[in-house]
Motif scaffolding. Structure first.
Motif, PDB file in Angstrom:
ATOM      1  N   ALA A  43      -6.951  37.713  19.487  1.00 30.81           N
ATOM      2  CA  ALA A  43      -7.768  38.203  20.600  1.00 30.81           C
ATOM      3  C   ALA A  43      -6.888  38.830  21.680  1.00 30.81           C
ATOM      4  N   ALA A  44      -5.761  38.205  21.997  1.00 34.47           N
ATOM      5  CA  ALA A  44      -4.856  38.730  23.022  1.00 34.47           C
ATOM      6  C   ALA A  44      -4.240  40.051  22.577  1.00 34.47           C
ATOM      7  N   ILE A  45      -3.826  40.130  21.319  1.00 32.99           N
ATOM      8  CA  ILE A  45      -3.221  41.356  20.800  1.00 32.99           C
ATOM      9  C   ILE A  45      -4.224  42.502  20.860  1.00 32.99           C
ATOM     10  N   GLU A  46      -5.434  42.253  20.375  1.00 33.00           N
ATOM     11  CA  GLU A  46      -6.451  43.307  20.355  1.00 33.00           C
ATOM     12  C   GLU A  46      -6.811  43.783  21.759  1.00 33.00           C
ATOM     13  N   ALA A  47      -6.846  42.869  22.711  1.00 35.12           N
ATOM     14  CA  ALA A  47      -7.241  43.234  24.072  1.00 35.12           C
ATOM     15  C   ALA A  47      -6.109  43.890  24.871  1.00 35.12           C
ATOM     16  N   LEU A  48      -4.876  43.470  24.631  1.00 40.19           N
ATOM     17  CA  LEU A  48      -3.781  43.892  25.509  1.00 40.19           C
ATOM     18  C   LEU A  48      -2.894  45.004  24.954  1.00 40.19           C
ATOM     19  N   ASP A  49      -2.921  45.246  23.642  1.00 38.67           N
ATOM     20  CA  ASP A  49      -2.085  46.314  23.096  1.00 38.67           C
ATOM     21  C   ASP A  49      -2.550  47.659  23.651  1.00 38.67           C
ATOM     22  N   GLY A  50      -1.660  48.345  24.361  1.00 40.19           N
ATOM     23  CA  GLY A  50      -1.992  49.629  24.957  1.00 40.19           C
ATOM     24  C   GLY A  50      -2.575  49.537  26.361  1.00 40.19           C
ATOM     25  N   ALA A  51      -2.864  48.317  26.813  1.00 35.27           N
ATOM     26  CA  ALA A  51      -3.427  48.136  28.151  1.00 35.27           C
ATOM     27  C   ALA A  51      -2.365  48.403  29.214  1.00 35.27           C
ATOM     28  N   GLU A  52      -2.804  48.923  30.359  1.00 32.11           N
ATOM     29  CA  GLU A  52      -1.875  49.145  31.463  1.00 32.11           C
ATOM     30  C   GLU A  52      -1.786  47.889  32.304  1.00 32.11           C
ATOM     31  N   TRP A  53      -0.555  47.474  32.590  1.00 31.79           N
ATOM     32  CA  TRP A  53      -0.312  46.307  33.433  1.00 31.79           C
ATOM     33  C   TRP A  53       0.977  46.524  34.202  1.00 31.79           C
ATOM     34  N   MET A  54       0.941  46.338  35.476  1.00 29.56           N
ATOM     35  CA  MET A  54       2.086  46.542  36.365  1.00 29.56           C
ATOM     36  C   MET A  54       2.677  47.956  36.202  1.00 29.56           C
ATOM     37  N   GLY A  55       1.764  48.932  36.009  1.00 32.20           N
ATOM     38  CA  GLY A  55       2.196  50.326  35.932  1.00 32.20           C
ATOM     39  C   GLY A  55       2.768  50.756  34.598  1.00 32.20           C
ATOM     40  N   ARG A  56       2.624  49.925  33.576  1.00 30.04           N
ATOM     41  CA  ARG A  56       3.163  50.260  32.245  1.00 30.04           C
ATOM     42  C   ARG A  56       2.129  49.999  31.170  1.00 30.04           C
ATOM     43  N   ASP A  57       2.192  50.784  30.095  1.00 35.94           N
ATOM     44  CA  ASP A  57       1.318  50.569  28.941  1.00 35.94           C
ATOM     45  C   ASP A  57       1.991  49.554  28.026  1.00 35.94           C
ATOM     46  N   LEU A  58       1.361  48.406  27.874  1.00 37.38           N
ATOM     47  CA  LEU A  58       1.947  47.325  27.082  1.00 37.38           C
ATOM     48  C   LEU A  58       1.933  47.638  25.592  1.00 37.38           C
ATOM     49  N   LYS A  59       2.930  47.155  24.905  1.00 36.37           N
ATOM     50  CA  LYS A  59       2.989  47.179  23.440  1.00 36.37           C
ATOM     51  C   LYS A  59       2.913  45.715  23.015  1.00 36.37           C
ATOM     52  N   VAL A  60       1.809  45.331  22.382  1.00 34.00           N
ATOM     53  CA  VAL A  60       1.579  43.929  22.039  1.00 34.00           C
ATOM     54  C   VAL A  60       1.252  43.820  20.549  1.00 34.00           C
ATOM     55  N   ASN A  61       2.041  43.026  19.826  1.00 28.62           N
ATOM     56  CA  ASN A  61       1.782  42.798  18.404  1.00 28.62           C
ATOM     57  C   ASN A  61       2.404  41.484  17.953  1.00 28.62           C
ATOM     58  N   LYS A  62       2.132  41.115  16.709  1.00 26.35           N
ATOM     59  CA  LYS A  62       2.728  39.890  16.173  1.00 26.35           C
ATOM     60  C   LYS A  62       4.236  40.076  16.107  1.00 26.35           C
ATOM     61  N   ALA A  63       4.955  39.070  16.558  1.00 26.05           N
ATOM     62  CA  ALA A  63       6.413  39.133  16.531  1.00 26.05           C
ATOM     63  C   ALA A  63       6.896  39.038  15.091  1.00 26.05           C
ATOM     64  N   LYS A  64       7.908  39.823  14.778  1.00 21.86           N
ATOM     65  CA  LYS A  64       8.519  39.766  13.448  1.00 21.86           C
ATOM     66  C   LYS A  64       9.625  38.723  13.482  1.00 21.86           C
ATOM     67  N   PRO A  65       9.858  38.046  12.354  1.00 26.22           N
ATOM     68  CA  PRO A  65      10.946  37.061  12.331  1.00 26.22           C
ATOM     69  C   PRO A  65      12.277  37.722  12.664  1.00 26.22           C
ATOM     70  N   LYS A  66      13.136  36.985  13.345  1.00 27.35           N
ATOM     71  CA  LYS A  66      14.449  37.503  13.720  1.00 27.35           C
ATOM     72  C   LYS A  66      15.255  37.770  12.461  1.00 27.35           C
ATOM     73  N   GLU A  67      15.855  38.963  12.396  1.00 29.82           N
ATOM     74  CA  GLU A  67      16.665  39.317  11.238  1.00 29.82           C
ATOM     75  C   GLU A  67      18.015  38.650  11.321  1.00 29.82           C
ATOM     76  N   ASP A  68      18.555  38.274  10.157  1.00 28.55           N
ATOM     77  CA  ASP A  68      19.901  37.741  10.091  1.00 28.55           C
ATOM     78  C   ASP A  68      20.860  38.917  10.173  1.00 28.55           C
ATOM     79  N   ARG A  69      21.646  38.960  11.210  1.00 27.76           N
ATOM     80  CA  ARG A  69      22.561  40.082  11.413  1.00 27.76           C
ATOM     81  C   ARG A  69      23.893  39.876  10.711  1.00 27.76           C
ATOM     82  N   GLY A  70      23.998  38.923   9.845  1.00 31.59           N
ATOM     83  CA  GLY A  70      25.280  38.645   9.209  1.00 31.59           C
ATOM     84  C   GLY A  70      25.950  37.509   9.947  1.00 31.59           C
ATOM     85  N   GLY A  71      27.114  37.183   9.513  1.00 29.31           N
ATOM     86  CA  GLY A  71      27.798  36.027  10.084  1.00 29.31           C
ATOM     87  C   GLY A  71      28.737  36.392  11.199  1.00 29.31           C
ATOM     88  N   SER A  72      29.878  35.772  11.166  1.00 31.37           N
ATOM     89  CA  SER A  72      30.874  35.954  12.212  1.00 31.37           C
ATOM     90  C   SER A  72      31.593  37.283  12.059  1.00 31.37           C
TER      91      SER A  72
END
Length: 103
Positions: A57-86
Motif C-alpha cells: 500500500a505504501a509503495i503504490e501510494a508513494l512511488d512518484g509522489a512529491e514530498w519535500m520538493g522531490r518526487d519520491l522513488k519507492v519500491n521493494k528493496a533489493k537484497p544487498k549484493e556481495d561486493r567480494g571480500g577483502s
C-alpha cells in the motif's frame, strides 16, 4: 523485507519519514544511511513495515509522489549484493598487490 525510498531531501528526518509511512500501516524501522566521511545523509532510506500488505500500500501510494520538493522513488528493496571480500580478494588472474613483484 523492506522498502527502498530514493530521491529524498537531505533535510529529511527519521520521524518525518516514519510519519509519512505510518499513514499506510505500522512502521517497524526507518534507516537513513549517512556518508561515512561527511556524516551527511545520502538521499535515500529503508523503511520496514509491519506486513507485506502495508508495504504494498505504501509503495503504490508513494512511488512518484512529491514530498519535500522531490518526487519520491519507492519500491521493494533489493537484497544487498556481495561486493567480494577483502582487498585483493581471491578472484584469480593478475593484478592486485604482490610484495614479491619487483619493478
Amino acid at each position: 523485507m523492506s522498502i527502498y525510498v530514493g530521491n529524498l531531501s537531505y533535510e529529511v528526518t527519521q520521524d518525518a519519514l516514519s510519519a509519512v509511512f505510518a499513514e499506510y500501516g505500522s512502521v517497524k524501522r526507518v534507516q537513513l544511511p549517512t556518508d561515512r566521511e561527511t556524516g551527511r545523509l545520502r538521499g535515500f532510506a529503508f523503511v520496514e513495515m509491519g506486513t507485506e500488505a502495508e508495504e504494498t500500500a505504501a509503495i503504490e501510494a508513494l512511488d512518484g509522489a512529491e514530498w519535500m520538493g522531490r518526487d519520491l522513488k519507492v519500491n521493494k528493496a533489493k537484497p544487498k549484493e556481495d561486493r567480494g571480500g577483502s582487498f585483493g580478494g581471491n578472484r584469480g588472474g593478475g593484478g592486485g598487490y604482490n610484495r614479491n613483484n619487483r619493478y
